[in-house]
Motif scaffolding. Structure first.
Motif, PDB file in Angstrom:
ATOM      1  N   GLU A 305     -42.843  33.419 -10.412  1.00 17.53           N
ATOM      2  CA  GLU A 305     -42.662  33.938 -12.006  1.00 17.53           C
ATOM      3  C   GLU A 305     -41.602  34.793 -12.066  1.00 17.53           C
ATOM      4  O   GLU A 305     -40.836  34.849 -13.187  1.00 17.53           O
ATOM      5  CB  GLU A 305     -43.927  34.806 -11.982  1.00 17.53           C
ATOM      6  CG  GLU A 305     -44.339  35.381 -13.530  1.00 17.53           C
ATOM      7  CD  GLU A 305     -44.627  33.998 -14.133  1.00 17.53           C
ATOM      8  OE1 GLU A 305     -44.517  34.223 -15.224  1.00 17.53           O
ATOM      9  OE2 GLU A 305     -45.086  32.902 -13.502  1.00 17.53           O
ATOM     10  N   ARG A 308     -38.985  32.117 -13.234  1.00 12.34           N
ATOM     11  CA  ARG A 308     -39.113  31.676 -14.639  1.00 12.34           C
ATOM     12  C   ARG A 308     -38.681  32.841 -15.560  1.00 12.34           C
ATOM     13  O   ARG A 308     -38.266  32.365 -16.589  1.00 12.34           O
ATOM     14  CB  ARG A 308     -40.746  31.357 -14.487  1.00 12.34           C
ATOM     15  CG  ARG A 308     -40.967  30.803 -15.907  1.00 12.34           C
ATOM     16  CD  ARG A 308     -42.357  30.285 -15.779  1.00 12.34           C
ATOM     17  NE  ARG A 308     -43.261  31.082 -16.050  1.00 12.34           N
ATOM     18  CZ  ARG A 308     -43.761  31.479 -17.382  1.00 12.34           C
ATOM     19  NH1 ARG A 308     -43.345  31.050 -18.440  1.00 12.34           N
ATOM     20  NH2 ARG A 308     -44.821  32.584 -17.390  1.00 12.34           N
ATOM     21  N   PHE A 309     -39.053  33.944 -15.149  1.00 12.35           N
ATOM     22  CA  PHE A 309     -38.761  35.109 -16.160  1.00 12.35           C
ATOM     23  C   PHE A 309     -37.329  35.148 -16.311  1.00 12.35           C
ATOM     24  O   PHE A 309     -36.590  35.203 -17.395  1.00 12.35           O
ATOM     25  CB  PHE A 309     -39.129  36.455 -15.369  1.00 12.35           C
ATOM     26  CG  PHE A 309     -38.587  37.739 -15.976  1.00 12.35           C
ATOM     27  CD1 PHE A 309     -39.236  38.161 -17.308  1.00 12.35           C
ATOM     28  CD2 PHE A 309     -37.809  38.483 -15.402  1.00 12.35           C
ATOM     29  CE1 PHE A 309     -39.030  39.249 -17.749  1.00 12.35           C
ATOM     30  CE2 PHE A 309     -37.254  39.797 -15.951  1.00 12.35           C
ATOM     31  CZ  PHE A 309     -37.980  40.085 -17.159  1.00 12.35           C
ATOM     32  N   ARG A 310     -36.607  34.867 -15.279  1.00 10.16           N
ATOM     33  CA  ARG A 310     -34.926  35.177 -15.378  1.00 10.16           C
ATOM     34  C   ARG A 310     -34.490  33.916 -16.068  1.00 10.16           C
ATOM     35  O   ARG A 310     -33.402  34.223 -16.967  1.00 10.16           O
ATOM     36  CB  ARG A 310     -34.406  35.194 -14.038  1.00 10.16           C
ATOM     37  CG  ARG A 310     -32.747  35.224 -13.999  1.00 10.16           C
ATOM     38  CD  ARG A 310     -32.119  35.476 -12.500  1.00 10.16           C
ATOM     39  NE  ARG A 310     -30.489  35.299 -12.643  1.00 10.16           N
ATOM     40  CZ  ARG A 310     -30.131  34.242 -12.212  1.00 10.16           C
ATOM     41  NH1 ARG A 310     -30.786  33.093 -11.494  1.00 10.16           N
ATOM     42  NH2 ARG A 310     -28.656  34.042 -12.197  1.00 10.16           N
ATOM     43  N   THR A 312     -35.952  32.283 -18.457  1.00  6.78           N
ATOM     44  CA  THR A 312     -36.085  32.392 -19.759  1.00  6.78           C
ATOM     45  C   THR A 312     -35.442  33.565 -20.583  1.00  6.78           C
ATOM     46  O   THR A 312     -34.960  33.136 -22.012  1.00  6.78           O
ATOM     47  CB  THR A 312     -37.700  32.956 -20.022  1.00  6.78           C
ATOM     48  OG1 THR A 312     -38.542  32.031 -19.384  1.00  6.78           O
ATOM     49  CG2 THR A 312     -38.179  32.982 -21.522  1.00  6.78           C
ATOM     50  N   LEU A 313     -35.187  34.567 -19.869  1.00 11.67           N
ATOM     51  CA  LEU A 313     -34.302  35.665 -20.501  1.00 11.67           C
ATOM     52  C   LEU A 313     -32.717  35.041 -20.660  1.00 11.67           C
ATOM     53  O   LEU A 313     -32.087  35.050 -21.693  1.00 11.67           O
ATOM     54  CB  LEU A 313     -34.120  36.680 -19.668  1.00 11.67           C
ATOM     55  CG  LEU A 313     -35.588  37.725 -19.547  1.00 11.67           C
ATOM     56  CD1 LEU A 313     -35.138  38.806 -18.621  1.00 11.67           C
ATOM     57  CD2 LEU A 313     -35.557  38.120 -20.912  1.00 11.67           C
ATOM     58  N   ASN A 491     -44.612  39.976 -11.217  1.00 10.19           N
ATOM     59  CA  ASN A 491     -45.307  40.096 -12.569  1.00 10.19           C
ATOM     60  C   ASN A 491     -44.078  40.832 -13.210  1.00 10.19           C
ATOM     61  O   ASN A 491     -44.324  41.862 -13.731  1.00 10.19           O
ATOM     62  CB  ASN A 491     -46.465  40.807 -12.709  1.00 10.19           C
ATOM     63  CG  ASN A 491     -47.555  40.273 -11.787  1.00 10.19           C
ATOM     64  OD1 ASN A 491     -48.130  39.328 -12.345  1.00 10.19           O
ATOM     65  ND2 ASN A 491     -47.828  40.553 -10.605  1.00 10.19           N
ATOM     66  N   TRP A 493     -42.556  40.526 -16.093  1.00  9.55           N
ATOM     67  CA  TRP A 493     -42.672  40.840 -17.467  1.00  9.55           C
ATOM     68  C   TRP A 493     -43.024  42.225 -17.841  1.00  9.55           C
ATOM     69  O   TRP A 493     -42.786  42.768 -18.835  1.00  9.55           O
ATOM     70  CB  TRP A 493     -43.713  39.889 -18.316  1.00  9.55           C
ATOM     71  CG  TRP A 493     -43.346  38.436 -17.935  1.00  9.55           C
ATOM     72  CD1 TRP A 493     -43.763  37.802 -16.888  1.00  9.55           C
ATOM     73  CD2 TRP A 493     -42.353  37.589 -18.622  1.00  9.55           C
ATOM     74  NE1 TRP A 493     -43.112  36.351 -17.013  1.00  9.55           N
ATOM     75  CE2 TRP A 493     -42.454  36.203 -18.094  1.00  9.55           C
ATOM     76  CE3 TRP A 493     -41.543  37.708 -19.858  1.00  9.55           C
ATOM     77  CZ2 TRP A 493     -41.653  35.084 -18.584  1.00  9.55           C
ATOM     78  CZ3 TRP A 493     -40.948  36.871 -20.349  1.00  9.55           C
ATOM     79  CH2 TRP A 493     -40.911  35.495 -19.765  1.00  9.55           C
TER      80      TRP A 493
END
Length: 501
Positions: A305, A308-310, A312-313, A491, A493
């Motif tokens: 995650e 994926r977070f990085r 997306t940003l 997590n 986010w």
């Protein structure tokens, strides 16, 4: 006429090393021109000309280590001269080397040696005696003390100075030429050595004397190079010594005979002096491992995650030219966890036997640079959003690698992150950066089979570790902090919610 002195670049700084001189005596400079570079406690600092003028005199050479406040050079106007009476009495006792009939005379603050004999340390001296010894350019180790316990008194210094009668200008000329004033016969009253005597001695002994610049002389001593075996067109300069050192053809004297080591000789050894940065690192790391009762924890983290977070940003911020790094997100995660476990953000004061608590998370990131390691820190990470952290972090890392980091950007850190994941490291134990309580170790992310919801999946996982000072944190508190970092990394986010609260 103005004096350029060794700047104080931090509360704990006591001395600095002249790593590079950018001017020479007689050069004209403009306001803002670079005069020299100072190296101290893991950083370098450019010393610039405060005003336009001429370099009237230089009192240091490259490689000299001098105390804070010591005069490095004089700046003035054309026609001005630096009189000997204007030279400071606190001229640093730098290492001086001269070649005299095959014997090397080397004097430092700590030792005095002629040939193979040595004295472990200088005789003790009264403050007034030290002051007058420096004023007369005398070697304190060569003065016999008549005070209690052999202490050197002012009378001893004056007696020694009387043996070698010379004008102040003659003494300065001899010192600048790497000569001993006692070797030069005087023609003045009572046998006093005059400036003309020094000039005549230099001219009359030009064929026998090794001509060498002060910087080249020091480099030769550091590399064990016999100056008598160095061939150069005219004066031996820094570049001549560096060429020999790089070629591995350093010459040494053995029982008075010159010898050499071939570059590919079996069993060859070479001693390399520590740079100022490496000295500080060695001191701090030894102090950390020998005085801090550290305890180490590690925990496995699923970075799926997080990745994926990085992505997306960065996809969203790409149009704005902003890029969030792996370490930027980790800094924000650690800042949130540090606010929940404040002891992990504390310092330990061993003298007062107290904790020093901090309201800000000033997180340092270990940056490998040529010759060592720097740890600049982003101040108040918990108060800044990811874009701000990324911008400040990128700027600090770039400045560190260029040697342009400022003292205040290295000071005040409360927590450190060291990431060796790019080298494929799977697990390591970092050394705490005192007076901080903790340091986080980040390893490489690898894909491996993981049991998840009753199924076997291939997941990007990594071990992260924490070294903690057991004087500040108990095992449960350190484990709680690391568990919070794991939860936030899996997590990420949540840190966006923290920024909006």
């Amino acid at each position: 006429m103005g004096k350029i002195t060794m700047p104080k670049l931090g509360l704990t700084m006591t001395e600095g090393t002249v790593s590079s001189l950018k001017v020479k005596k007689g050069d004209g400079v403009k306001q803002g021109d670079l005069l020299l570079v100072v190296a101290t406690e893991k950083l370098t600092y450019d010393v610039e000309a405060p005003e336009e003028g001429l370099v009237l005199d230089l009192l240091v050479a490259e490689g000299d280590t001098v105390p804070v406040g010591a005069v490095l050079m004089f700046l003035g106007n054309e026609g001005e001269q630096v009189l000997d009476s204007e030279l400071p009495l606190n001229i640093p006792e730098n290492t001086l080397t001269r070649i005299d009939q095959g014997k090397s005379l080397k004097t430092t603050k700590e030792s005095f040696s002629v040939g193979d004999s040595s004295v472990a340390s200088r005789n003790s001296a009264s403050p007034l005696a030290k002051k007058w010894a420096r004023a007369f350019r005398l070697d304190q180790a060569a003065i016999n003390g008549s005070g209690p316990g052999g202490m050197i008194t002012k009378a001893d210094v004056m007696k020694e100075a009387g043996k070698f009668r010379a004008t102040p200008l003659a003494r300065k000329q001899a010192r600048d030429s790497g000569l001993a004033i006692t070797d030069i016969p005087g023609s003045g009253p009572d046998g006093r050595t005059l400036s003309a005597d020094v000039k005549a001695w230099i001219e009359g002994n030009s064929e026998q004397r090794v001509k060498v610049s002060p910087v080249a002389s020091k480099l030769a001593a550091d590399h064990g190079i016999d100056l008598r075996g160095v061939s150069a067109s005219g004066r031996i300069m820094k570049k001549d010594i560096l060429e020999i050192a790089r070629a591995g053809a350093s010459k040494a004297s053995s029982s008075g005979l010159a010898g050499s080591l071939a570059q590919d000789s079996p069993g060859e050894e070479r001693r390399v002096p520590l740079t100022p940065m490496r000295k500080i690192i060695a001191q701090r790391m030894f102090m950390s491992t020998s005085t801090i009762p550290s305890v180490f924890f590690n925990i496995e983290v699923d970075f799926g995650e997080f990745i994926r977070f990085r992505e997306t940003l960065n996809g969203y911020l790409a149009e704005k030219g902003i890029k969030i790094s792996f370490n930027d997100i980790l800094m924000k995660i650690c800042a949130v966890a540090l606010m929940d476990v404040p002891l992990a953000n504390a310092w330990y004061d061993p003298e007062a036997q107290e904790y020093i608590m901090h309201t800000d998370a000033n997180i340092g990131l270990a940056v490998a640079v040529e010759g060592g390691l720097l740890v600049p820190n982003v101040k108040g990470v918990q108060r800044k959003n990811l874009v701000q952290v990324a911008a400040e972090s990128a700027e600090l890392v770039a400045k560190a690698r260029k040697g342009k980091i400022l003292p205040e950007e290295m000071q005040g850190g409360t927590f450190t992150i060291t990431n060796l994941g790019m080298f494929g490291i799977h697990d390591f134990i970092p050394i705490i950066n005192p007076p901080e309580a903790c340091i986080l170790a980040v390893n490489s992310v690898i894909e491996k089979p993981v049991a998840r919801n009753g199924n076997i999946e291939i997941r990007p996982v990594s071990m992260i570790g924490l070294s903690a000072d057991h004087r500040i944190l108990n095992g449960a508190e350190a484990a709680d902090f690391l568990a919070k970092v794991k939860k936030l990394a899996e997590n990420p986010w949540v840190i966006l919610i923290q920024d909006s609260m």
